[in-house]
Design an enzyme around this catalytic site. Structure first.
Site, PDB file in Angstrom:
ATOM      1  CG  ASP A 269      -8.409  -0.031   0.486  1.00 54.17           C
ATOM      2  OD1 ASP A 269      -7.993   1.108   0.188  1.00 54.17           O
ATOM      3  OD2 ASP A 269      -9.621  -0.321   0.525  1.00 54.17           O
TER       4      ASP A 269
ATOM      5  CG  ASN B 139      -5.237   3.489  -8.128  1.00 56.07           C
ATOM      6  OD1 ASN B 139      -4.542   2.532  -7.825  1.00 56.07           O
ATOM      7  ND2 ASN B 139      -6.370   3.756  -7.491  1.00 56.07           N
TER       8      ASN B 139
HETATM    9  C1  FPP Z   1      -4.710   2.138  -1.453  1.00 54.56           C
HETATM   10  O1  FPP Z   1      -4.992   2.978  -0.370  1.00 54.56           O
HETATM   11  C2  FPP Z   1      -3.293   2.140  -1.806  1.00 54.56           C
HETATM   12  C3  FPP Z   1      -2.778   2.446  -3.018  1.00 54.56           C
HETATM   13  C4  FPP Z   1      -3.613   2.814  -4.183  1.00 54.56           C
HETATM   14  C5  FPP Z   1      -1.343   2.468  -3.292  1.00 54.56           C
HETATM   15  C6  FPP Z   1      -0.497   1.459  -2.594  1.00 54.56           C
HETATM   16  C7  FPP Z   1       0.888   1.959  -2.605  1.00 54.56           C
HETATM   17  C8  FPP Z   1       1.796   1.816  -1.637  1.00 54.56           C
HETATM   18  C9  FPP Z   1       1.590   1.027  -0.420  1.00 54.56           C
HETATM   19  C10 FPP Z   1       3.094   2.536  -1.821  1.00 54.56           C
HETATM   20  C11 FPP Z   1       4.303   1.722  -1.959  1.00 54.56           C
HETATM   21  C12 FPP Z   1       4.190   0.560  -2.837  1.00 54.56           C
HETATM   22  C13 FPP Z   1       5.243  -0.213  -3.183  1.00 54.56           C
HETATM   23  C14 FPP Z   1       4.987  -1.462  -3.953  1.00 54.56           C
HETATM   24  C15 FPP Z   1       6.639   0.097  -2.822  1.00 54.56           C
HETATM   25  P1  FPP Z   1      -6.012   4.177  -0.581  1.00 54.56           P
HETATM   26  O2  FPP Z   1      -5.235   5.366  -0.982  1.00 54.56           O
HETATM   27  O3  FPP Z   1      -7.079   3.788  -1.558  1.00 54.56           O
HETATM   28  O4  FPP Z   1      -6.603   4.335   0.870  1.00 54.56           O
HETATM   29  P2  FPP Z   1      -8.078   4.828   1.271  1.00 54.56           P
HETATM   30  O5  FPP Z   1      -9.052   3.800   0.794  1.00 54.56           O
HETATM   31  O6  FPP Z   1      -8.014   4.907   2.767  1.00 54.56           O
HETATM   32  O7  FPP Z   1      -8.292   6.179   0.633  1.00 54.56           O
END
Ligand code: FPP
Length: 251
Positions: free
Chosen positions: A21, A69
């Site tokens: 996250d 998501n």
């Molecule tokens: C949450 O951060 C993250 C995600 C929903 C996606 C995770 C994906 C990756 C790290 C990309 C690559 C993955 C792989 C397995 C190669 P957020 O967007 O909710 O962050 P925020 O809470 O700060 O808005």
């Protein structure tokens, strides 16, 4: 002494689950669009997976895309799917070099076609690897998985394959996507948020929870080592008392 050297290799968690996250906030802090954070999150995935494999962790599950998501703006969802496809292809070398087998849990059939195809291809190419299973939770949520399991059990009862008296916790577990994967002993969530967010709801029943203030793109090997050291200082009682546990752990 390096953090890694402080870890007791005889008491490693067999399965670590991670809620990655903070990508959006990491990008925002730099005046960039959210996708920039996701792109930089790939290095954290690489570091975490290789560090876990090097230590001898057997299973690592990463929450990469939840059923919720899809509600994000379409451009972010598309960019995440494209990033996933590109990373699955570009990281094949990392997976092979580290003898890591890729697996996935979630409603995979409803992923975008190119993502599903790339996932199948990378899973097939790494199927013979034996050091660690890297499990991506994709289009996944705990409630979805439990509901699916209940539906499949109802179907099997209807068809006479099992009876309602057969249904217990062990049987229920076999209907989950994780049927062949042991429950995680350690859950790590980054970005200082204290939530489970519909992740592995059944499987996390006895997991130790570790919350890191780091935003996911900043997460590195030492952060994983810190979480494991924190885990190794916990007393896991499984409903028993401290006095009951001590003789068991001293065996
Ligand atoms: C949450 O951060 C993250 C995600 C929903 C996606 C995770 C994906 C990756 C790290 C990309 C690559 C993955 C792989 C397995 C190669 P957020 O967007 O909710 O962050 P925020 O809470 O700060 O808005």
């Amino acid at each position: 002494m390096d953090l890694k050297d402080k870890i007791d290799l005889t008491r490693l968690p067999g399965h670590i689950a991670v809620i990655m996250d903070g990508n959006g906030r990491w990008a925002k802090n730099r005046g960039e669009v959210r996708v920039f954070g996701h792109r930089n999150g790939v290095e954290a995935v690489r570091q975490t997976a290789t560090a876990a494999a090097e230590l001898g962790i057997r299973h690592l599950t990463l929450y990469a895309f939840s059923t919720e998501n899809w509600k994000r703006p379409k451009c972010e969802v598309d960019a995440l799917m494209n990033l996933l496809v590109a990373s699955l292809s570009s990281e094949l070398g990392t997976l092979m070099d580290n003898n890591i087998r890729l697996k996935a849990i979630g409603d995979l059939c409803h992923l975008q076609k190119n993502c599903f195809a790339q996932l199948q291809e990378t899973m097939a190419k790494t199927a013979g690897n034996t050091r660690m299973d890297l499990i991506l939770a994709l289009n996944y949520s705990g409630r979805w998985e439990i509901t699916e399991a209940a539906r499949k059990i109802a179907g099997d009862i209807e068809q006479g394959k099992i009876t309602k008296n057969d249904v217990d916790q062990d049987l229920f577990s076999t209907y989950l996507d994780t049927s062949e994967i042991p429950d995680p002993e350690l859950l790590i969530r980054t970005s200082g948020e204290y939530r489970i967010s519909n992740f592995l709801l059944w499987q996390l029943a006895y997991a130790e929870l570790c919350f890191s203030p780091k935003l996911w793109p900043d997460f590195r090997k030492d952060d994983l080592y810190e979480a494991i050291l924190d885990y190794q200082h916990r007393e896991r009682r499984f409903g028993m008392t401290s006095e009951q546990i001590k003789p068991l752990t001293n065996q």
